[in-house]
Every structure is written in C-alpha cells, then in structure tokens.
Design a protein around this motif. Structure first.
Motif, PDB file in Angstrom:
ATOM      1  N   ASP A  24      48.173  -6.229  17.955  1.00 54.68           N
ATOM      2  CA  ASP A  24      49.128  -6.840  17.032  1.00 54.68           C
ATOM      3  C   ASP A  24      48.416  -7.771  16.058  1.00 54.68           C
ATOM      4  OD1 ASP A  24      51.327  -5.482  17.998  1.00 54.68           O
ATOM      5  OD2 ASP A  24      51.869  -7.063  19.422  1.00 54.68           O
ATOM      6  N   ALA A  25      47.405  -8.501  16.536  1.00 59.63           N
ATOM      7  CA  ALA A  25      46.652  -9.405  15.654  1.00 59.63           C
ATOM      8  C   ALA A  25      45.905  -8.611  14.585  1.00 59.63           C
ATOM      9  CB  ALA A  25      45.669 -10.248  16.471  1.00 59.63           C
ATOM     10  N   ARG A  31      51.025  -6.141   7.969  1.00 60.46           N
ATOM     11  CA  ARG A  31      52.424  -6.573   7.919  1.00 60.46           C
ATOM     12  C   ARG A  31      52.700  -7.455   6.711  1.00 60.46           C
ATOM     13  NH1 ARG A  31      51.544  -7.144  13.551  1.00 60.46           N
ATOM     14  NH2 ARG A  31      52.507  -5.395  14.619  1.00 60.46           N
ATOM     15  N   ALA A  32      51.661  -8.097   6.185  1.00 64.07           N
ATOM     16  CA  ALA A  32      51.831  -8.986   5.031  1.00 64.07           C
ATOM     17  C   ALA A  32      51.788  -8.236   3.705  1.00 64.07           C
ATOM     18  CB  ALA A  32      50.734 -10.054   5.057  1.00 64.07           C
ATOM     19  N   LEU A  33      51.530  -6.934   3.754  1.00 65.85           N
ATOM     20  CA  LEU A  33      51.374  -6.149   2.532  1.00 65.85           C
ATOM     21  C   LEU A  33      52.579  -5.268   2.266  1.00 65.85           C
ATOM     22  CD1 LEU A  33      47.676  -5.062   3.066  1.00 65.85           C
ATOM     23  CD2 LEU A  33      48.528  -6.918   1.612  1.00 65.85           C
ATOM     24  N   ALA A  34      52.773  -4.961   1.012  1.00 64.71           N
ATOM     25  CA  ALA A  34      53.846  -4.053   0.606  1.00 64.71           C
ATOM     26  C   ALA A  34      53.236  -2.674   0.388  1.00 64.71           C
ATOM     27  CB  ALA A  34      54.489  -4.556  -0.676  1.00 64.71           C
ATOM     28  N   ALA A  35      53.839  -1.681   0.967  1.00 71.06           N
ATOM     29  CA  ALA A  35      53.370  -0.310   0.772  1.00 71.06           C
ATOM     30  C   ALA A  35      53.841   0.195  -0.585  1.00 71.06           C
ATOM     31  CB  ALA A  35      53.907   0.587   1.875  1.00 71.06           C
ATOM     32  N   PRO A  45      46.894  11.343  12.775  1.00 70.10           N
ATOM     33  CA  PRO A  45      47.517  11.225  14.103  1.00 70.10           C
ATOM     34  C   PRO A  45      46.984  10.091  14.980  1.00 70.10           C
ATOM     35  CG  PRO A  45      46.066  13.130  14.006  1.00 70.10           C
ATOM     36  CD  PRO A  45      46.133  12.575  12.620  1.00 70.10           C
ATOM     37  N   SER A  46      45.944   9.406  14.573  1.00 76.41           N
ATOM     38  CA  SER A  46      45.374   8.346  15.409  1.00 76.41           C
ATOM     39  C   SER A  46      46.344   7.177  15.552  1.00 76.41           C
ATOM     40  CB  SER A  46      44.062   7.837  14.808  1.00 76.41           C
ATOM     41  OG  SER A  46      44.327   7.130  13.609  1.00 76.41           O
ATOM     42  N   PRO A  47      46.289   6.477  16.691  1.00 72.91           N
ATOM     43  CA  PRO A  47      47.119   5.281  16.838  1.00 72.91           C
ATOM     44  C   PRO A  47      46.843   4.250  15.741  1.00 72.91           C
ATOM     45  CG  PRO A  47      46.233   5.930  18.964  1.00 72.91           C
ATOM     46  CD  PRO A  47      45.565   6.796  17.937  1.00 72.91           C
ATOM     47  N   ARG A  48      45.599   4.170  15.287  1.00 70.96           N
ATOM     48  CA  ARG A  48      45.251   3.201  14.239  1.00 70.96           C
ATOM     49  C   ARG A  48      46.012   3.505  12.951  1.00 70.96           C
ATOM     50  NH1 ARG A  48      39.614   1.839  11.290  1.00 70.96           N
ATOM     51  NH2 ARG A  48      39.434   4.090  11.130  1.00 70.96           N
ATOM     52  N   CYS A  49      46.058   4.748  12.534  1.00 73.84           N
ATOM     53  CA  CYS A  49      46.756   5.103  11.300  1.00 73.84           C
ATOM     54  C   CYS A  49      48.269   5.042  11.474  1.00 73.84           C
ATOM     55  CB  CYS A  49      46.317   6.487  10.826  1.00 73.84           C
ATOM     56  SG  CYS A  49      44.639   6.489  10.159  1.00 73.84           S
ATOM     57  N   ARG A  50      48.777   5.549  12.586  1.00 69.27           N
ATOM     58  CA  ARG A  50      50.225   5.515  12.814  1.00 69.27           C
ATOM     59  C   ARG A  50      50.736   4.077  12.885  1.00 69.27           C
ATOM     60  NH1 ARG A  50      49.119   8.803  17.172  1.00 69.27           N
ATOM     61  NH2 ARG A  50      50.317   7.397  18.470  1.00 69.27           N
ATOM     62  N   ARG A  51      50.001   3.223  13.604  1.00 73.69           N
ATOM     63  CA  ARG A  51      50.451   1.822  13.733  1.00 73.69           C
ATOM     64  C   ARG A  51      50.278   1.055  12.423  1.00 73.69           C
ATOM     65  NH1 ARG A  51      49.348  -1.611  18.608  1.00 73.69           N
ATOM     66  NH2 ARG A  51      51.212  -2.594  17.758  1.00 73.69           N
ATOM     67  N   THR A  52      49.246   1.386  11.642  1.00 71.29           N
ATOM     68  CA  THR A  52      49.099   0.756  10.328  1.00 71.29           C
ATOM     69  C   THR A  52      50.272   1.147   9.438  1.00 71.29           C
ATOM     70  OG1 THR A  52      46.678   0.651  10.460  1.00 71.29           O
ATOM     71  CG2 THR A  52      47.649   0.562   8.259  1.00 71.29           C
ATOM     72  N   ALA A  53      50.648   2.422   9.444  1.00 70.34           N
ATOM     73  CA  ALA A  53      51.795   2.867   8.653  1.00 70.34           C
ATOM     74  C   ALA A  53      53.043   2.083   9.067  1.00 70.34           C
ATOM     75  CB  ALA A  53      52.016   4.368   8.823  1.00 70.34           C
ATOM     76  N   GLY A  54      53.266   1.952  10.366  1.00 66.72           N
ATOM     77  CA  GLY A  54      54.414   1.197  10.851  1.00 66.72           C
ATOM     78  C   GLY A  54      54.370  -0.260  10.417  1.00 66.72           C
ATOM     79  N   ALA A  55      53.186  -0.871  10.476  1.00 64.54           N
ATOM     80  CA  ALA A  55      53.049  -2.270  10.073  1.00 64.54           C
ATOM     81  C   ALA A  55      53.306  -2.447   8.579  1.00 64.54           C
ATOM     82  CB  ALA A  55      51.658  -2.786  10.438  1.00 64.54           C
ATOM     83  N   LEU A  56      53.038  -1.403   7.796  1.00 64.79           N
ATOM     84  CA  LEU A  56      53.323  -1.438   6.360  1.00 64.79           C
ATOM     85  C   LEU A  56      54.795  -1.146   6.077  1.00 64.79           C
ATOM     86  CD1 LEU A  56      50.176   0.460   5.037  1.00 64.79           C
ATOM     87  CD2 LEU A  56      50.749  -1.956   4.605  1.00 64.79           C
ATOM     88  N   GLY A  57      55.569  -0.852   7.131  1.00 67.59           N
ATOM     89  CA  GLY A  57      56.984  -0.560   6.967  1.00 67.59           C
ATOM     90  C   GLY A  57      57.264   0.881   6.582  1.00 67.59           C
ATOM     91  N   LEU A  58      56.326   1.773   6.895  1.00 65.98           N
ATOM     92  CA  LEU A  58      56.464   3.180   6.522  1.00 65.98           C
ATOM     93  C   LEU A  58      56.823   4.039   7.728  1.00 65.98           C
ATOM     94  CD1 LEU A  58      53.195   3.422   4.395  1.00 65.98           C
ATOM     95  CD2 LEU A  58      55.545   3.250   3.530  1.00 65.98           C
ATOM     96  N   ALA A  59      57.735   4.946   7.537  1.00 66.52           N
ATOM     97  CA  ALA A  59      58.047   5.958   8.546  1.00 66.52           C
ATOM     98  C   ALA A  59      57.278   7.202   8.132  1.00 66.52           C
ATOM     99  CB  ALA A  59      59.542   6.229   8.594  1.00 66.52           C
ATOM    100  N   ALA A  60      56.164   7.448   8.803  1.00 64.76           N
ATOM    101  CA  ALA A  60      55.249   8.514   8.394  1.00 64.76           C
ATOM    102  C   ALA A  60      55.315   9.701   9.338  1.00 64.76           C
ATOM    103  CB  ALA A  60      53.823   7.979   8.349  1.00 64.76           C
ATOM    104  N   GLU A  61      55.170  10.890   8.768  1.00 67.14           N
ATOM    105  CA  GLU A  61      55.027  12.088   9.589  1.00 67.14           C
ATOM    106  C   GLU A  61      53.532  12.310   9.824  1.00 67.14           C
ATOM    107  OE1 GLU A  61      55.557  16.002   7.274  1.00 67.14           O
ATOM    108  OE2 GLU A  61      56.675  14.556   6.042  1.00 67.14           O
ATOM    109  N   ALA A  62      53.185  12.830  10.989  1.00 66.01           N
ATOM    110  CA  ALA A  62      51.781  13.037  11.352  1.00 66.01           C
ATOM    111  C   ALA A  62      51.182  14.173  10.536  1.00 66.01           C
ATOM    112  CB  ALA A  62      51.650  13.345  12.837  1.00 66.01           C
ATOM    113  N   GLU A  63      49.935  13.967  10.089  1.00 63.32           N
ATOM    114  CA  GLU A  63      49.201  14.998   9.361  1.00 63.32           C
ATOM    115  C   GLU A  63      47.829  15.156  10.011  1.00 63.32           C
ATOM    116  OE1 GLU A  63      47.906  17.847   7.907  1.00 63.32           O
ATOM    117  OE2 GLU A  63      49.799  17.422   6.896  1.00 63.32           O
ATOM    118  N   PRO A  64      47.660  16.158  10.878  1.00 62.79           N
ATOM    119  CA  PRO A  64      46.405  16.354  11.601  1.00 62.79           C
ATOM    120  C   PRO A  64      45.182  16.541  10.707  1.00 62.79           C
ATOM    121  CG  PRO A  64      48.142  17.727  12.530  1.00 62.79           C
ATOM    122  CD  PRO A  64      48.692  17.128  11.272  1.00 62.79           C
ATOM    123  N   ALA A  65      45.356  17.068   9.499  1.00 66.17           N
ATOM    124  CA  ALA A  65      44.211  17.292   8.609  1.00 66.17           C
ATOM    125  C   ALA A  65      43.528  15.997   8.205  1.00 66.17           C
ATOM    126  CB  ALA A  65      44.652  18.055   7.365  1.00 66.17           C
TER     127      ALA A  65
END
Length: 186
Positions: A24-25, A31-35, A45-65
C-alpha cells in the motif's frame, strides 16, 4: 498511452521481479495522481500493473501481451549476483536480443509479442491507456519507431510516467516520459 507502474521492491533492489504485489505504501504515489482519460483501459497481468491501475482509479482489463520480459530461472535473483556468478550469460542477455535466460524469454520474443499487440490495435479504437511493465513500454517504442533491437536496453522508463504513441501501425509518433498529473482535491 502506456503508463509505467509503481517501482516496487524488485526494482529498488535491482533484482528480477518475482510477481509480488506492491505494498500500500508503494502504491501511495499512484493514488495521488489522476489517470488520463481513455476509451479503453488495459493492464499487464502482473499484480504490480493491476494494482497500479486500481490505485490510479482505473478499471482495467488484463492484457497478457503487455507482461514483463520473462526472466525464467533468474526470477527473484539480484542482477549483481547473476553478474558475478554467470557473467557470460548476463553479457549475452544484454547484447544479444535472441538470448533468453534459462526457461525465460528473449528480448526478440518480447519485441515480437508487444509489436504484434501494437499492430493489432484496431483503427478507430479511440484512446487506449495501458498500465504496462517497463520492458513492454520499451518494446512498444522500439517496435513503433522501427529501432534496432539493441536500442531496447538504451531506453529508460520511469515509474508512473506516460509514453504516448499516436498514429497507426507503420506510422507511429512518440511522446515519452510525460509525468502524470496530481489529482485535483474536491
């Protein structure tokens, strides 16, 4: 537009990622940025990218490429350890785009994977925003600008920056490293 995720422990420790999720840290700066606005939102699909998208307030679909360069048997290991124990392999990895770590992926394969995704984006898809691993961002730039594969290692992608490719397959324009803007307090 390709947005690089938060840094995470593996990047700070100069070791190959192990797929762990950022804390979370580590997500607080996102979380302080606007997407930026987008018609379609994707995330590697990595947790790092998915969680970053969520922290930016984005509902993202996974893209394996857009997944990271697969380090195979080097996963989780520090680069310094590999450089001292397997210097020839590390040198080959950094100089030969066809070289792959044991059980891993070559830069050439990554370039083909990301380039195929980029070329397959439909005309008229609107503004696509993807939170993508830095290696995938570099691969997209190399492919879009028809750079030699060796240029892959010469591109730096800072965390939480946007790299914009506009145009279409065969005619891309690049705007790289734009910082994301702070959220407006309401």
């Amino acid at each position: 537009m390709l947005v690089a995720p938060v840094l995470g422990a593996a990047g700070r420790e100069a070791r190959f990622g192990d797929g762990s999720a950022p804390s979370d840290a580590e997500l607080a700066p996102a979380r302080a940025l606007a997407a930026p606005r987008a018609d379609r939102v994707l995330a590697a699909p990595s947790p790092r990218c998915r969680r970053t998208a969520g922290a930016l307030g984005l509902a993202a679909e996974a893209e394996p490429a857009l997944a990271d360069l697969d380090p195979g048997g080097w996963r989780g290991r520090p680069l310094a350890e590999l450089a001292s124990g397997e210097p020839e392999s590390v040198a080959a990895w950094l100089s030969d785009p066809e070289f792959a770590p044991p059980g891993g992926e070559s830069v050439a394969a990554l370039l083909a994977r990301v380039g195929g995704w980029l070329d397959a984006l439909p005309a008229g898809a609107g503004r696509v925003l993807a939170v993508a691993e830095p290696a995938a961002v570099r691969a997209a730039v190399v492919h879009a600008l028809a750079l030699p594969p060796a240029a892959f290692w010469r591109l730096d992608v800072a965390p939480l920056t946007a790299t914009s490719l506009s145009g279409r397959s065969g005619r891309w324009n690049l705007r790289c490293g734009a910082p994301l803007t702070a959220r407006q307090l309401t």
